[in-house]
Enzyme design. Sequence first.
Site, short mmCIF file in Angstrom:
data_model
loop_
_atom_site.label_atom_id
_atom_site.label_comp_id
_atom_site.label_asym_id
_atom_site.label_seq_id
_atom_site.Cartn_x
_atom_site.Cartn_y
_atom_site.Cartn_z
N ARG A 239 5.65 9.45 -6.41
CA ARG A 239 6.60 10.43 -5.88
C ARG A 239 5.84 11.71 -5.56
O ARG A 239 5.00 12.15 -6.35
CB ARG A 239 7.70 10.74 -6.90
CG ARG A 239 8.74 9.65 -7.07
CD ARG A 239 9.62 9.49 -5.83
NE ARG A 239 10.64 8.48 -5.99
CZ ARG A 239 10.51 7.19 -5.66
NH1 ARG A 239 9.38 6.74 -5.14
NH2 ARG A 239 11.52 6.34 -5.82
N GLU A 268 10.37 14.83 2.20
CA GLU A 268 10.19 13.72 3.15
C GLU A 268 11.35 13.70 4.12
O GLU A 268 12.49 13.85 3.69
CB GLU A 268 10.10 12.39 2.39
CG GLU A 268 8.89 12.34 1.46
CD GLU A 268 8.76 11.01 0.69
OE1 GLU A 268 9.62 10.14 0.87
OE2 GLU A 268 7.80 10.88 -0.07
N HIS A 287 5.85 6.90 3.25
CA HIS A 287 6.55 6.28 2.11
C HIS A 287 6.87 4.80 2.41
O HIS A 287 8.04 4.42 2.50
CB HIS A 287 7.82 7.07 1.78
CG HIS A 287 8.33 6.82 0.39
ND1 HIS A 287 9.01 7.77 -0.32
CD2 HIS A 287 8.25 5.74 -0.42
CE1 HIS A 287 9.34 7.27 -1.51
NE2 HIS A 287 8.89 6.05 -1.58
C1 GLV Z 1 10.20 3.49 -3.53
O1 GLV Z 1 9.66 4.54 -3.55
C2 GLV Z 1 10.85 2.91 -4.64
O2 GLV Z 1 11.10 3.61 -5.64
O3 GLV Z 1 11.17 1.71 -4.57
#
Ligand code: GLV
Length: 327
Positions: A239, A268, A287
């Site tokens: 994160r 983001e 991401h």
């Molecule tokens: C993605 O970041 C997730 O937590 O699956």
Amino acid sequence: MDFPKVVITRRIPRQAIELLEQHATVFLWDKEEDAIPQEVLLEEVKDAHAIYTNVSDRIDREVIASAPLLKVISTMAVGFDNIDIKYATERGIAVGHTPGVLSETTADLTFALLMATARRVVEGHDYVKSGKWTSWSPMLMTGQDIYGATIGIIGMGRIGEAVARRATGFGMNILYYNRNPRPEVEEQLGAKYCLMDDLLQESDYVVLLAPGGIGTNKLMGDREFGLMKPHAIFINSSRGTNVDEAALYRALSEGQIWAAGLDVFDVEPTPTDHPLLSLPNVTALPHIGSASIATRTNMAMIAAQNIIAGLLGNELLHIVNPSVYEN
Ligand code: GLV
């Protein structure tokens, strides 16, 4: 009897929608790229029994409080730092997520990002495509070795373990830091538990895989980057909130560390004028840790099954707050 209502906050694979439609009336925010506006979400949850969400939504106290009928929140993700778990639990709302199924895929991406950053793959690609390549040159695009280097994994959960397994194939020396030591990982993969400061000082690659949340907020800051080696590479596929981005910018621009590969950011999508994106030694991705076709489809189906279980009053396949079942 009326079908319960499910709010799906983003376009998801068709088969997951079809499965949900067998059990519920579906409101779908049918956009591929754009997150549901908070005001639309607040309006749609008023009569909803379930929310099917993802990492880009904010399921905060206000959203949950606007949904008096809510029984289940299901996120198509392993992480749930975007959901007010405490309040959902107080309200007796089950929160589901999709752990396990995405670990190998996310480890693939983490390793791809590590390799791309170390060997300047994206820079090299841009160099060739923009016509800057005029001749072979001895020191052109020289990077860092991966084989035999030391990798330090912060957060030895399922994904950390899958990254460590890949690292063994590259003859890497594996260090890790975790809330609790993992003897079975040490035994199977030869990983060595150490304190975070020691890991930072000794690793050529620091890979952050800790969950997001208050306990890990800005876990990596000036002090931590200051402990890393000047040729070390920082990889984050956990994160963005786990990192003080201003400190990372300072470390990268002042040569305190060599490069960073980032799949996640504090905000983001990252604004294109973000200072980190101006640095040649940053490799950035949007991401996409778990983004293979198969894994995202599996995640979508598990998230749908979590909703159906919750609506039927059954235990979810993967529950974040099992204490809701206590009463
Ligand atoms: C993605 O970041 C997730 O937590 O699956």
